[in-house]
Design a protein around this motif. Sequence first.
Motif, short mmCIF file in Angstrom:
data_model
loop_
_atom_site.label_atom_id
_atom_site.label_comp_id
_atom_site.label_asym_id
_atom_site.label_seq_id
_atom_site.Cartn_x
_atom_site.Cartn_y
_atom_site.Cartn_z
N GLU A 51 65.88 59.42 -5.81
CA GLU A 51 65.41 60.72 -6.26
C GLU A 51 63.96 60.52 -6.67
O GLU A 51 63.68 59.78 -7.61
CB GLU A 51 66.21 61.24 -7.45
CG GLU A 51 65.69 62.59 -7.95
CD GLU A 51 66.11 62.89 -9.37
OE1 GLU A 51 66.95 63.79 -9.54
OE2 GLU A 51 65.61 62.24 -10.31
N HIS B 194 72.05 61.25 -14.53
CA HIS B 194 70.84 60.42 -14.53
C HIS B 194 70.88 59.55 -15.77
O HIS B 194 70.86 60.07 -16.90
CB HIS B 194 69.59 61.30 -14.52
CG HIS B 194 68.32 60.52 -14.66
ND1 HIS B 194 67.76 59.82 -13.62
CD2 HIS B 194 67.51 60.32 -15.73
CE1 HIS B 194 66.65 59.22 -14.03
NE2 HIS B 194 66.48 59.51 -15.31
N SER C 170 66.36 56.82 -9.51
CA SER C 170 65.06 57.47 -9.57
C SER C 170 63.99 56.54 -9.04
O SER C 170 64.09 55.31 -9.12
CB SER C 170 64.74 57.88 -11.01
OG SER C 170 64.62 56.73 -11.83
N SER D 154 68.15 55.02 -13.55
CA SER D 154 66.70 55.11 -13.67
C SER D 154 66.05 53.76 -13.41
O SER D 154 66.50 52.74 -13.92
CB SER D 154 66.31 55.58 -15.07
OG SER D 154 64.91 55.49 -15.25
N ALA E 261 70.63 64.56 -17.61
CA ALA E 261 69.86 63.38 -18.02
C ALA E 261 70.30 63.04 -19.43
O ALA E 261 69.83 63.65 -20.40
CB ALA E 261 68.37 63.66 -17.95
N GLU F 260 60.76 61.12 -8.50
CA GLU F 260 60.32 61.81 -9.70
C GLU F 260 58.82 62.05 -9.57
O GLU F 260 58.02 61.12 -9.66
CB GLU F 260 60.66 61.01 -10.95
CG GLU F 260 62.17 60.92 -11.19
CD GLU F 260 62.52 60.47 -12.59
OE1 GLU F 260 61.66 59.85 -13.26
OE2 GLU F 260 63.66 60.71 -13.01
N ARG G 15 67.67 70.05 -13.55
CA ARG G 15 68.13 69.00 -14.46
C ARG G 15 68.02 69.47 -15.90
O ARG G 15 67.06 70.17 -16.26
CB ARG G 15 67.27 67.75 -14.25
CG ARG G 15 67.50 66.63 -15.23
CD ARG G 15 66.74 65.39 -14.78
NE ARG G 15 65.80 64.92 -15.79
CZ ARG G 15 65.17 63.73 -15.75
NH1 ARG G 15 65.40 62.91 -14.74
NH2 ARG G 15 64.33 63.39 -16.68
N GLN H 185 62.11 65.58 -7.10
CA GLN H 185 62.22 66.31 -8.35
C GLN H 185 60.85 66.50 -8.96
O GLN H 185 60.11 65.54 -9.17
CB GLN H 185 63.11 65.56 -9.36
CG GLN H 185 63.15 66.24 -10.72
CD GLN H 185 64.12 65.59 -11.66
OE1 GLN H 185 65.20 66.12 -11.89
NE2 GLN H 185 63.78 64.44 -12.20
N GLN I 185 73.34 58.15 -10.91
CA GLN I 185 71.92 57.93 -10.59
C GLN I 185 71.30 57.10 -11.72
O GLN I 185 71.20 57.57 -12.85
CB GLN I 185 71.20 59.27 -10.45
CG GLN I 185 69.74 59.17 -10.11
CD GLN I 185 69.06 60.52 -10.23
OE1 GLN I 185 68.32 60.76 -11.17
NE2 GLN I 185 69.32 61.42 -9.28
N CYS J 61 71.98 68.36 -12.66
CA CYS J 61 71.88 66.95 -13.05
C CYS J 61 71.77 66.88 -14.56
O CYS J 61 70.97 67.59 -15.17
CB CYS J 61 70.65 66.31 -12.40
SG CYS J 61 70.28 64.63 -12.97
#
Length: 278
Positions: free
Chosen positions: A141, A47, A106, A83, A10, A143, A225, A169, A81, A8
């Motif tokens: 996902e 992400h 997320s 946030s 970010a 976090e 990630r 994650q 994905q 992933c």
Amino acid sequence: MSDPCILCVAITGSVPTKSANPNVPISIAEQIESTQEAFEAGASICHAHVRNDDETPSSDPDKFAALKEGLEKHCPGMIIQFSTGGRSGAGKARGGMLPLRPDMASLSVGSNNFPTRVYENPPDLVEWLASEMRQHEVVPEIEAFDLSHILQAIKHHQDGKLYGRLYVQFVMGVKNAMPADKAVFDFYVEQVKARAPDAAWCAAGIGPNQIVVNEWAIAAGGHTRAGLEDNVRLDRDTLAPSNAALIARAAKLCEKYERPVATWQQAREILGLRSVTF
């Protein structure tokens, strides 16, 4: 070990600025270009946060829509994905982009300390974000900044509150939250496997912990990630030239542990996401 490893990227986050590293992508066009490079380097999940022109965080659904359109065009098949993190907005504004139906979003299911503030995720907001994800068929996902977040996520999933396959994650190395500690990491993996054997998991490390946690996750059979949101450097003296460079570094670790880097098709299958055709 031959299981594919999902990488992933970010890309931006809410904190890093061009003063910290001029390669941090801020505009939508920069984000699309940077993600495409990372996609070609092996990332199968993007992400994404969005920013205002002055680099401050934004939760503007129109910005997310423009980013999604660009990513679908230039990174076909890549998992998008978004946030819903608290640095980008307050209250229900954090989920304002969920009707755009990204593949994933997320979700933090509990509160914890950040470097200079409390990262607040009150139960009623968590319930609302999870319900929006169910309504729009967005896989969360989780976090997890703390063990309690992992356990709460497992309970939410068992209770039918989370859409799709459980994906957790571990975020390690945030100041004032969970440090990057190998014994804790191993315990996290053990707990997920014991309590939610059908779940998938990944791990992210912040700052210089990024490459450390990347290796832990890859070696342990999970996913990982990397990217400029979490870490703007290759080492103490060298700024990362791109998100792609950080993904390429993680991909080399996959080679070391004889794990293929997951294609976007494999990543979608592993995570139980809807298929796409072109």
